[in-house]
Enzyme design. Structure first.
Site, PDB file in Angstrom:
ATOM      1  N   CYS A   5      -7.002   7.304   3.923  1.00 45.19           N
ATOM      2  CA  CYS A   5      -6.591   8.260   5.026  1.00 45.19           C
ATOM      3  C   CYS A   5      -5.474   8.405   6.241  1.00 45.19           C
ATOM      4  CB  CYS A   5      -7.732   8.607   5.876  1.00 45.19           C
ATOM      5  SG  CYS A   5      -9.554   8.260   4.176  1.00 45.19           S
ATOM      6  N   GLY A  32      -3.624  10.855   1.098  1.00 42.73           N
ATOM      7  CA  GLY A  32      -4.515  10.721   0.433  1.00 42.73           C
ATOM      8  C   GLY A  32      -4.727  12.467  -0.291  1.00 42.73           C
ATOM      9  N   ASN A 106      -9.231   6.393   9.976  1.00 42.30           N
ATOM     10  CA  ASN A 106      -8.233   5.920   8.864  1.00 42.30           C
ATOM     11  C   ASN A 106      -8.892   4.262   8.069  1.00 42.30           C
ATOM     12  OD1 ASN A 106      -4.964   4.802   8.135  1.00 42.30           O
ATOM     13  ND2 ASN A 106      -6.522   5.023   6.695  1.00 42.30           N
ATOM     14  N   GLY A 107      -9.080   4.163   6.950  1.00 46.26           N
ATOM     15  CA  GLY A 107      -9.741   2.670   7.123  1.00 46.26           C
ATOM     16  C   GLY A 107     -10.861   1.879   6.254  1.00 46.26           C
ATOM     17  N   CYS A 239      -1.606  -4.224   7.785  1.00 43.92           N
ATOM     18  CA  CYS A 239      -1.738  -3.926   6.883  1.00 43.92           C
ATOM     19  C   CYS A 239       0.136  -4.113   6.428  1.00 43.92           C
ATOM     20  CB  CYS A 239      -2.394  -3.154   6.025  1.00 43.92           C
ATOM     21  SG  CYS A 239      -2.090  -2.670   4.662  1.00 43.92           S
ATOM     22  N   TYR A 245       4.717   0.285   0.821  1.00 43.56           N
ATOM     23  CA  TYR A 245       4.505   1.265  -0.516  1.00 43.56           C
ATOM     24  C   TYR A 245       4.067   2.498   0.755  1.00 43.56           C
ATOM     25  CZ  TYR A 245       1.395   3.787  -3.686  1.00 43.56           C
ATOM     26  OH  TYR A 245       0.796   4.665  -4.442  1.00 43.56           O
ATOM     27  N   SER A 286       8.321   5.547  -4.533  1.00 42.45           N
ATOM     28  CA  SER A 286       8.158   4.525  -3.810  1.00 42.45           C
ATOM     29  C   SER A 286       8.995   3.149  -4.257  1.00 42.45           C
ATOM     30  CB  SER A 286       6.335   3.531  -3.594  1.00 42.45           C
ATOM     31  OG  SER A 286       6.434   3.409  -4.799  1.00 42.45           O
ATOM     32  N   ASP A 349       6.948  -1.129  -6.260  1.00 43.23           N
ATOM     33  CA  ASP A 349       6.705  -1.610  -5.452  1.00 43.23           C
ATOM     34  C   ASP A 349       5.522  -2.135  -5.325  1.00 43.23           C
ATOM     35  OD1 ASP A 349       3.843  -0.442  -5.512  1.00 43.23           O
ATOM     36  OD2 ASP A 349       5.229   1.438  -5.480  1.00 43.23           O
ATOM     37  N   CYS A 385      -8.712  -6.039  -1.238  1.00 40.14           N
ATOM     38  CA  CYS A 385      -8.893  -5.340  -0.091  1.00 40.14           C
ATOM     39  C   CYS A 385     -10.125  -4.685   0.693  1.00 40.14           C
ATOM     40  CB  CYS A 385      -7.610  -4.417   0.348  1.00 40.14           C
ATOM     41  SG  CYS A 385      -7.454  -3.877   1.401  1.00 40.14           S
ATOM     42  N   CYS A 439      -4.032 -10.239   0.570  1.00 39.60           N
ATOM     43  CA  CYS A 439      -4.329  -9.615  -1.170  1.00 39.60           C
ATOM     44  C   CYS A 439      -3.224 -10.295  -1.426  1.00 39.60           C
ATOM     45  CB  CYS A 439      -4.203  -8.614  -1.236  1.00 39.60           C
ATOM     46  SG  CYS A 439      -2.513  -7.270  -0.738  1.00 39.60           S
TER      47      CYS A 439
END
Ligand code: SF4
Length: 470
Positions: A5, A32, A106-107, A239, A245, A286, A349, A385, A439
């Protein structure tokens, strides 16, 4: 791979906050595309408008002009927790005992389920399936005389990633989780203040970047000005995919403009995996900066071999099978007359499931490329993730199931090189321990995630997945 988001908040008496929020969301559209929403207050109640679709589809002039006030928040959603339904569009509203908040998130909260169960047992009711409503309700249910104290109390219970903007009838509150997983920054605008997921949104609305919200910080903005409360945390977890990206290349995170960081990723890739070729290209958009970095460092000319239809967005028209089978052709068109007979270095990416990349490779071969050498800015993604990125379960991740030579074969490339973790950290030029790299490494900043990862592993199908195509 999708991010979850984009959020925006504004406290600015004297300007049209709904319209400004609309244009900020427009700048954060890449975070998003599923739904968008704006909530506004003039000190007497909160009005909200949410809709499915892109920002440009979600609001009419009439919607915006009905949102009058001097404080506002906005949200672009890509659903991770809670399904893609209008009721899960944000800002989420929550009310209890005469208190009302609107919240944009966001998260991803990893302990949302037990918190929701506990709140339901205490009599709180939920209208949506999203973890963001759990956060809003938890804040309402928390002890404390002020919104900051309630939020601080709620933060002690929340585990996971959350960059929040919260609207009450007289305050704008911004919150970043103690790990600082998702970015959030503060800007100044016309004597007021605004909060955004990324600094590029501030640039577009004529606001001046002031600083990032610190991990663990609660920032409250009202008629008295800006006040800050901070919770210390001994572990950070920004992150790293924001640099690779998610965020736009014109955004600044941790004092690093992302465009040159991505160029450096390409430069280091060319040092780690040199190859003879006629052209370098980045998969648009990207990987463009990284492709240019690879070309500069290697001395191989850069060429836009693949053109992207930039107006392809989310559509509600379900394509018939024949159109669906066109796949990446709908999005990209190769320059066949330039590519024919040429050896290409293709910089991308990341590779998640390994379903899109073989189609790109095959498209370039059909267009006449004699060799396709893939260079990837992210190290192999071997773990899922749990921080709000819609990636895949472990068994879907190609690098969790196959060796690098097997992946190269699966993708149909002549060679394959992934940027090393050390190379990635060198490109970002910040201490490794401020990042989440889970990840790639499986080392999650939050212990509960390891439990979830074990569950994901247990869900692996029993048969050997090597060779399967998911
Ligand atoms: S696991 Fe990967 S995608 Fe998720 S927050 Fe950590 S670095 Fe980002």
């Amino acid at each position: 791979m999708h991010e979850s988001c984009g959020v925006f908040g504004i406290y600015a008496p004297g300007i049209n906050v709904a319209q400004t929020t609309f244009f900020a969301l427009f700048a954060l559209q890449h975070r998003g595309q599923e739904s968008a929403g704006i909530a506004v207050t003039d000190g007497d109640g909160i009005r909200v408008h949410t809709c499915m679709g892109l920002v440009s589809q979600a609001f009419t002039e009439t919607d915006i002009s009905s949102l009058q006030g001097h404080i506002g928040i906005g949200h672009n959603r890509y659903s991770t927790t809670g399904s893609s339904k209008p009721m899960n569009a944000q800002p989420i509203m929550a009310e209890s005992e005469g208190l009302t908040v609107a919240l944009a998130h966001n998260g991803n909260i990893v302990n949302a389920k037990p918190l929701r169960d506990e709140l339901q047992q205490r009599g709180y009711q939920f209208k949506t399936s999203s973890d963001s409503e759990v956060i809003a309700t938890l804040i309402l249910a928390s002890p404390g005389q002020s919104w900051q104290k309630k939020t601080e109390h709620a933060m002690r219970r929340l585990q996971g990633a959350y960059s929040l903007v919260i609207l009450t009838e007289n305050k704008l509150i911004a919150v970043r989780d103690p790990f600082g997983v998702r970015p959030l920054c503060l800007g100044a605008i016309n004597g007021g203040w605004c909060i955004a997921s990324e600094s590029c949104a501030l640039d577009h609305i004529g606001a001046q970047f002031r600083r990032e919200i610190d991990p663990g910080e609660i920032l409250a903005i009202d008629s008295q000005g800006v006040t800050s409360l901070r919770q210390e945390s001994d572990r950070k977890g920004l992150c790293i995919f924001e640099y690779i990206y998610f965020a736009r290349p014109d955004s600044i995170i941790q004092d690093r403009l992302l465009y040159p960081v991505r160029e450096t990723m390409g430069r280091i890739l060319s040092e780690e995996y040199p190859v003879d070729a006629d052209f370098v290209m980045g998969v648009p958009d990207s990987a463009t900066a990284a492709g240019i970095g690879y070309a500069h460092a290697s001395g191989i000319p850069y060429c836009e071999c693949l053109l992207k239809n930039r107006y392809v967005g989310r559509t509600f028209i379900e394509p018939e099978q024949r159109i669906r089978e066109l796949g990446v052709q709908l999005k990209f068109n190769p320059l066949s007359r330039i590519i024919a007979g040429k050896r290409l270095v293709v910089v991308d990416d990341s590779i998640v499931r390994g379903t899109t990349t073989p189609r790109v490779v095959s498209m370039l071969r059909k267009a006449g490329a004699s060799e396709v050498h893939l260079r990837i800015c992210a190290p192999p993604i071997r773990y899922p993730c749990f921080f709000g990125v819609d990636m895949a379960s472990k068994w879907e991740l190609i690098a969790a199931r196959k060796t690098i030579p097997e992946i190269r074969e699966h993708l149909g490339a002549d060679s394959l090189g992934y940027l090393s973790i050390d190379g990635l950290i060198r490109a970002v030029d910040l201490p490794r321990d401020i990042f989440c790299l889970a990840c790639f490494t499986g080392e999650y900043p939050i212990p509960v995630q390891i439990e979830m990862d074990k569950l994901a592993l247990e869900a692996l199908p029993e048969e050997d997945l090597i060779g399967a195509d998911h």
